[in-house]
Design a protein around this motif. Structure first.
Motif, PDB file in Angstrom:
ATOM      1  N   MET A  80      13.773 -37.960  66.210  1.00  0.00           N
ATOM      2  CA  MET A  80      14.292 -37.510  64.912  1.00  0.00           C
ATOM      3  C   MET A  80      14.187 -38.539  63.795  1.00  0.00           C
ATOM      4  N   TRP A  81      14.029 -39.826  64.126  1.00  0.00           N
ATOM      5  CA  TRP A  81      14.190 -40.834  63.082  1.00  0.00           C
ATOM      6  C   TRP A  81      13.121 -40.774  61.988  1.00  0.00           C
ATOM      7  N   VAL A  82      11.961 -40.201  62.310  1.00  0.00           N
ATOM      8  CA  VAL A  82      10.899 -40.134  61.316  1.00  0.00           C
ATOM      9  C   VAL A  82      11.323 -39.289  60.105  1.00  0.00           C
ATOM     10  N   TYR A  83      12.394 -38.494  60.314  1.00  0.00           N
ATOM     11  CA  TYR A  83      12.949 -37.743  59.187  1.00  0.00           C
ATOM     12  C   TYR A  83      13.163 -38.649  57.981  1.00  0.00           C
ATOM     13  N   ALA A  84      13.566 -39.898  58.241  1.00  0.00           N
ATOM     14  CA  ALA A  84      13.935 -40.803  57.158  1.00  0.00           C
ATOM     15  C   ALA A  84      12.738 -41.496  56.512  1.00  0.00           C
ATOM     16  N   VAL A  85      11.538 -41.258  57.018  1.00  0.00           N
ATOM     17  CA  VAL A  85      10.357 -41.893  56.427  1.00  0.00           C
ATOM     18  C   VAL A  85       9.899 -41.077  55.214  1.00  0.00           C
ATOM     19  N   ALA A  86       9.693 -41.763  54.105  1.00  0.00           N
ATOM     20  CA  ALA A  86       9.294 -41.063  52.882  1.00  0.00           C
ATOM     21  C   ALA A  86       7.865 -40.537  52.995  1.00  0.00           C
ATOM     22  N   VAL A 144       7.867 -32.733  61.861  1.00  0.00           N
ATOM     23  CA  VAL A 144       8.346 -32.386  63.205  1.00  0.00           C
ATOM     24  C   VAL A 144       9.848 -32.689  63.387  1.00  0.00           C
ATOM     25  N   PRO A 145      10.338 -33.869  62.971  1.00  0.00           N
ATOM     26  CA  PRO A 145      11.731 -34.209  63.265  1.00  0.00           C
ATOM     27  C   PRO A 145      12.747 -33.189  62.753  1.00  0.00           C
ATOM     28  N   ILE A 146      12.578 -32.727  61.533  1.00  0.00           N
ATOM     29  CA  ILE A 146      13.607 -31.827  61.002  1.00  0.00           C
ATOM     30  C   ILE A 146      13.636 -30.534  61.816  1.00  0.00           C
ATOM     31  N   MET A 200       5.539 -39.912  67.592  1.00  0.00           N
ATOM     32  CA  MET A 200       6.327 -40.215  66.400  1.00  0.00           C
ATOM     33  C   MET A 200       6.358 -41.720  66.118  1.00  0.00           C
ATOM     34  N   VAL A 257      19.137 -40.693  51.830  1.00  0.00           N
ATOM     35  CA  VAL A 257      17.749 -40.695  52.304  1.00  0.00           C
ATOM     36  C   VAL A 257      16.856 -39.945  51.310  1.00  0.00           C
ATOM     37  N   ASN A 270      13.922 -41.762  49.123  1.00  0.00           N
ATOM     38  CA  ASN A 270      12.546 -41.370  49.383  1.00  0.00           C
ATOM     39  C   ASN A 270      11.843 -40.685  48.219  1.00  0.00           C
ATOM     40  N   VAL A 321       9.691 -47.062  47.039  1.00  0.00           N
ATOM     41  CA  VAL A 321       8.777 -45.956  47.305  1.00  0.00           C
ATOM     42  C   VAL A 321       7.760 -45.824  46.169  1.00  0.00           C
ATOM     43  N   MET A 343      10.702 -48.478  54.707  1.00  0.00           N
ATOM     44  CA  MET A 343      11.154 -47.528  55.721  1.00  0.00           C
ATOM     45  C   MET A 343      12.519 -47.873  56.296  1.00  0.00           C
ATOM     46  N   PRO A 391      16.602 -46.388  55.195  1.00  0.00           N
ATOM     47  CA  PRO A 391      16.948 -45.000  55.551  1.00  0.00           C
ATOM     48  C   PRO A 391      16.833 -44.738  57.045  1.00  0.00           C
ATOM     49  N   VAL A 392      15.858 -45.349  57.700  1.00  0.00           N
ATOM     50  CA  VAL A 392      15.711 -45.124  59.134  1.00  0.00           C
ATOM     51  C   VAL A 392      16.930 -45.649  59.885  1.00  0.00           C
ATOM     52  N   VAL A 440      19.874 -43.337  59.406  1.00  0.00           N
ATOM     53  CA  VAL A 440      19.762 -42.109  60.190  1.00  0.00           C
ATOM     54  C   VAL A 440      20.037 -42.391  61.670  1.00  0.00           C
ATOM     55  N   ILE A 441      19.544 -43.509  62.165  1.00  0.00           N
ATOM     56  CA  ILE A 441      19.753 -43.805  63.588  1.00  0.00           C
ATOM     57  C   ILE A 441      21.225 -44.116  63.886  1.00  0.00           C
ATOM     58  N   LEU A 454      23.047 -32.109  58.228  1.00  0.00           N
ATOM     59  CA  LEU A 454      21.786 -31.414  58.045  1.00  0.00           C
ATOM     60  C   LEU A 454      21.871 -29.969  58.492  1.00  0.00           C
TER      61      LEU A 454
END
Lengths: 293, 304, 433
Positions: free
Chosen positions: A110-116, A168-170, B42, B229, B233, B251, B281, B284-285, B288-289, B299
């Motif tokens: 799921m963490w890739v959600y936070a990548v812009a 994919v993550p969301i 991922m 986030v 972003n 960004v 990155m 925000p990562v 979220v973690i 969400l």
């Protein structure tokens, strides 16, 4: 609706004022301006202009390139939506099933959600780099000379792949939480009822996930059409060339790069109508579902 | 009706049992395999970028992303953070990080405050234009900023808000997602609470601050993460509205990284670019973690 | 503190603040990134140090397209800079908007700076001028497409740099291919193989005097000469004599730097960067021409960008801008800029200075651009002026890419370019009326 508890005449006005005024200034006003300038051809500096009626729209419909971009947008949207939903669902079903390491998998997926999106674009640029990008080399290994920025289809593939990765993550998160909200009793009954796990999935679990899936469908379409801007801008490195692009990116290319305010506004209005149609469709379906259940 | 799972294996036939166990095991193995592949899918691009950020520029220019570790790590990160550019020297990693934080926090806080207020008005008050206000707010869900980007830009520039934090943040708030999130939540708050508060003689302000806000803590935290986030972003809007180097966010800086990749007047700064990408990155990562459960809750409950 | 001391301190403070106040500040938005940007910063710093009345602040605004967009938007909001750098393709937009800029010729004359268009080198004079020959924008980073070649590669193949495309096709390219090189690459198809193709062969590029005169202009790109050129390009590509790496500039320059490509067509402004980056011996020469089209090849015109003084500024600020332009065009500054970046010096005096200094003896390739700009002029060599030209270039890039990847034929591509460009030009005419 909930029963109203308080009845102060000025209080709600005061509470709503910030939100509503921001919406008027930064939403309705620009939307109206877009509509208005789509009927003009205007010098970018704002000195001169001509009212042209629907000419900006007609020009678009007669332009074969606009049609081509629309077709790519459709292909792009369908592929990104389908594959990111499919991967999200697959991972969610598996993550829901395993016992050992479930939470680790969950985090990793799921963490890739936070990548812009533009950051995803940078990763894409380096993986698909001409000549020595990792995926470029992988294609080379299988005998296909992959050249991003030259071959229209290769570039399209790269754009789609990166956009899927980012989305994919969301889908995973939503499907997983959808699965976990399926009551235990139903699951156990299903296990007794149905022999194969895949049969069980399609007859029992999937219908229960349908509302989530439908909601995600709309979210993914919106994502593919609008939020992928960053991915595309970075991966095309601001040079449209003979590369594929989406309708949203075209709005930017014509309006900001080219200074064609009227043409760009007309494209904005077309997109607005598209989103409007999508929303109406969404609500009618939801309405129907509520109606019958 | 046949019984087929590990749960209720009939005690009789051991051969079948062994076979089944084997099947179950194999199936579990495949499940794990899929999950591991998924996680790698991922993870891999990001890990490679991170590793490459420890190399020098030549390594990337010659052979692309690197799998391994080299000795340029600290130098690259130091340069990404502290090397200034521009005539005024106003732009470096630190200033971009600061701007990103201002954007992330400003957007998240602004959005939460404004949408909580609006949602409170809609749910707890009966007033004349309630339905109208609801629809005014609702329609904003229809048009993403990307679609009305050009006129929005003109409006903000026209108000003299170009290159200001206000111009950067406020237009992004003009969407109703937060309002709907809180509206949904407030409607699930038991009615008895309001009744009790009224009996105690609490007015709307007191009820809001003393009861509703503490009650919404988790929801606020959840929304905060998502909005932070989201704000962090943002790309297109900051790209347009900030032309002043001192206002660039991380960004937004991606655009400069890409430009330096394609700049042919000097050796492209690939690995410093990757270092800056990693820095972009990271916050925000991490959020979220670390705040995963809040984030997932926010969400999945905001958008339903 | 005694009264006297206090007074003295106050006086000093006032004096300090008045001197600070008297300094006129002007800003300059440009699109020069990387090493070029550093040279821009150096020019500004030197100008600020050379006198104490004016202070200029350069600001990097991204790509050419972004700088122009930012400039236009800021003008609409009334927050524009004093000087805006606008690239060749944006010239029609900024010159067309009459109230947006102060013609540089007027600006200099009004502020007592001597101006004579003949001080500028021939190829530079009229590109940013109006139909009557009045200079509107001050040519700044002026470059022209030239041919770079890897000397070692050519020696290995036993050939010299080709003068004509016929020579390239018959002799040079096959030998280079034999020697294991990709013979040719280029970095900007619309600029090198279209705009300057028309200039080099002295062909009409657009109606209305290449677009300089008023009225609805039509592009004349669907013509046999250029179609023959692109047909040849495609054949070369199929035969492995030419390679195209996409629309990005650097993607096409890199293989030359990596010694995979032997001849690369780029900007004379690329010289500085190349010199710094590559380890092998390289040189440059004039852009080849088709002997079958003309026996008397003409000059090319400049690319790059010009500086425009934006309107709506106070007299003091305009004076400062004029002073800066005077400083910028002084032989010493031009020579420094030329040496650092490879862009051509815009005045004859600066060119003379570079020659006297023996710069071209030590690096002859640096002179190629300016030599090419000073070749005999023809009827169609002063430049072109077309609106929405950024989009027209986008259309060209798109169609050229499709020709080279085999998605379309030369015939269809040029018909499309002609049709879409003329539609854009007609639309642009409406924005001006």
């Amino acid at each position: 609706m909930k029963r109203a508890a308080f009845s102060s005449p000025w209080m709600p006005v005061l509470l709503l004022l910030p939100q509503v005024s921001i919406i008027f200034v930064f939403f309705y006003w620009p939307a109206f301006e877009a509509l208005e300038s789509s009927f003009y051809l205007q010098d970018p500096f704002g000195f001169t202009g001509t009212f042209v009626g629907f000419e900006n729209y007609l020009t678009l419909f007669q332009n074969s390139e606009y049609l081509r971009i629309s077709i790519f947008t459709l292909v792009f949207t369908v592929s990104v939506t389908f594959f990111s939903l499919a991967f999200g669902l697959l991972f969610a079903v598996k993550a829901d099933k395993v016992i050992r390491g479930a939470s680790t998998y969950k985090t990793l997926l799921m963490w890739v959600y936070a990548v812009a999106p533009p950051v995803a674009g940078i990763l894409g640029v380096s993986l698909f780099y001409q000549g020595h990008g990792l995926i470029t080399q992988l294609f080379g290994f299988f005998g296909h000379e992959f050249v991003i920025g030259v071959n229209y289809y290769d570039t399209g593939f790269a754009l789609i792949a990166v956009s899927i990765w980012k989305q994919v993550p969301i889908n995973f998160i939503f499907f997983l939480s959808g699965l976990q909200s399926v009551p235990r009793s139903i699951r156990e009954a299903a296990m007794i009822d149905n022999r194969s796990s895949s049969g069980r999935f399609w007859t029992i679990t999937f219908p229960l996930l349908a509302p989530t899936a439908f909601f995600l469908l709309i979210t993914n379409i919106t994502y593919a059409m609008f939020d992928t801007f960053g991915v595309i801008d970075v991966m095309l490195r601001s040079e449209p060339g003979n590369n594929p692009m989406t309708l949203t990116y075209k709005v930017y290319v014509d309006g900001f790069r080219g200074g064609d305010l009227g043409g760009s506004s007309a494209q904005s209005v077309i997109l607005m109508l598209l989103v409007l149609a999508l929303t109406i469709f969404q609500f009618r379906l939801i309405e129907r579902r509520i109606h019958y259940t | 009706m046949t019984v087929t799972d590990t749960f209720s294996t009939p005690p009789a036939v051991t051969a079948v049992k062994v076979k089944k166990r084997f099947r179950v095991k194999r199936e579990t193995l495949i499940d794990h395999l899929i999950l591991v592949l998924g996680a790698l899918f991922m993870l891999f691009p990001v890990v490679l970028t991170f590793m490459t950020s420890s190399y020098d520029n030549l390594a990337f220019a010659k052979s692309g992303l690197q799998f391994g570790w080299s000795d340029q790590f600290f130098e690259n990160y130091e340069r990404a953070m502290f090397e200034t550019s521009g005539f005024t020297g106003a732009i470096d990693g630190v200033s971009m990080l600061t701007n990103s934080l201002i954007l992330g926090f400003g957007f998240a806080i602004g959005k939460i405050v404004i949408s909580m207020m609006a949602a409170y008005a809609i749910v707890y008050f009966r007033f004349r234009f309630a339905t109208l206000s609801f629809w005014i707010i609702f329609t904003t869900l229809l048009l993403p900023l990307e679609v009305r980007i050009l006129p929005s830009y003109e409006v903000v520039q026209g108000l003299g808000l170009g290159n200001t934090y206000t111009g950067l943040i406020v237009p992004l708030i003009a969407s109703a997602t937060g309002t709907f999130f809180f509206r949904q939540f407030f409607r699930s708050v038991p009615e008895e609470l309001v009744e009790a508060a009224r009996i105690d003689g609490a007015g709307p302000v007191k009820f809001f601050i003393d009861i509703l806000v503490p009650l919404s803590k988790t929801m606020i935290a959840a929304l905060f993460i998502i909005m932070f986030v989201y704000g962090w972003n943002q790309y297109l809007w900051p790209t347009l509205i900030t032309t002043d180097e001192g206002m660039f966010t991380l960004v937004r800086g991606i655009k400069n990284i890409i430009q330096s990749f394609t700049d042919s007047s000097s050796v492209p700064e690939f690995t410093v670019g990757f270092a800056l990408t990693t820095i972009t990155m990271l916050p925000p990562v991490l959020i979220v973690i670390f705040f995963q459960s809040w984030f997932v809750k926010g969400l999945t409950e905001s958008d339903k | 503190m005694s009264l006297r001391k206090l007074l003295a301190a106050g006086l000093a403070a006032t004096m300090f603040s008045t001197t600070a106040f008297a300094e006129t500040n002007i800003t300059w938005w440009h699109a020069m990134g990387g090493q070029l940007g550093e040279t821009v910063n150096k020019i500004a710093t030197d100008f600020n140090a050379s006198q104490d009345e004016y202070k200029i602040t350069p600001v990097f605004k991204g790509t050419y397209e972004e700088a122009l967009t930012a400039g236009i938007a800021s003008f609409r909001a009334g927050e524009h800079p004093n000087i805006l750098q606008v690239f060749d393709a944006g010239a029609a937009t900024v010159i067309g908007a009459k109230g947006a800029t102060v013609p540089v010729e007027d600006l200099l004359n009004e502020n007592g700076v001597k101006f004579d268009i003949n001080d500028y080198i021939a190829g530079v004079r009229y590109f940013y001028a109006d139909a009557n020959g009045k200079m509107i924008g001050m040519p700044f980073n002026s470059s022209t497409p030239i041919m770079y070649f890897n000397e070692e590669a050519l020696a290995k193949a036993g050939v010299s740099a080709p003068k004509t495309w016929e020579e390239f096709a018959e002799t040079t390219a096959p030998a280079l291919k034999e020697a294991g090189y990709i013979p040719l690459a280029q970095s900007h198809l619309p600029w090198i193989f279209t705009e300057n193709f028309f200039s080099r062969h002295n062909l009409e590029f657009a109606t209305n005097n290449n677009g300089y005169d008023e009225g609805v202009t039509e592009i004349k790109v669907n013509t046999p000469e250029i179609k023959a050129h692109f047909t040849a390009l495609k054949e070369w590509k199929d035969a492995g004599l030419f390679e195209w790496y996409g629309t990005g500039w650097g993607d096409n320059q890199n293989p030359f730097e990596e010694e995979k490509v032997a001849i690369w067509l780029g900007s004379s402004g690329s010289f500085g960067g190349l010199k710094e980056k590559v380890g092998f011996k390289f040189s440059a020469t004039l852009l080849p021409y088709w002997e079958g089209v003309t026996k008397e090849p003409k000059q090319t015109f400049i690319g790059g960008a010009a500086l425009f003084a934006m309107a709506g500024k106070s007299a003091e600020e305009n004076k400062a801008t004029a002073e800066f332009f005077q400083y910028l065009t002084s032989p010493e500054v031009q020579y420094m800029w030329h040496k650092e970046t490879g862009y051509v010096p815009v005045t004859e005096a600066a060119y003379e200075l570079a020659k006297e200094d023996g710069y071209y003896k030590e690096s002859p390739a640096a002179e190629v651009g300016i030599q090419q700009l000073q070749l005999p002029a023809g009827e169609w060599t002063k430049g072109y002026r077309m609106g929405f030209y950024v989009q027209i270039r986008d259309v060209m890039n798109r169609e050229y890419g499709r020709i080279l990847t085999g998605e379309t034929s030369v015939e269809d591509a040029f018909a499309t370019i002609e049709k879409e460009s003329n539609a854009l030009l007609a639309r642009f005419a409406k924005t001006q009326g």
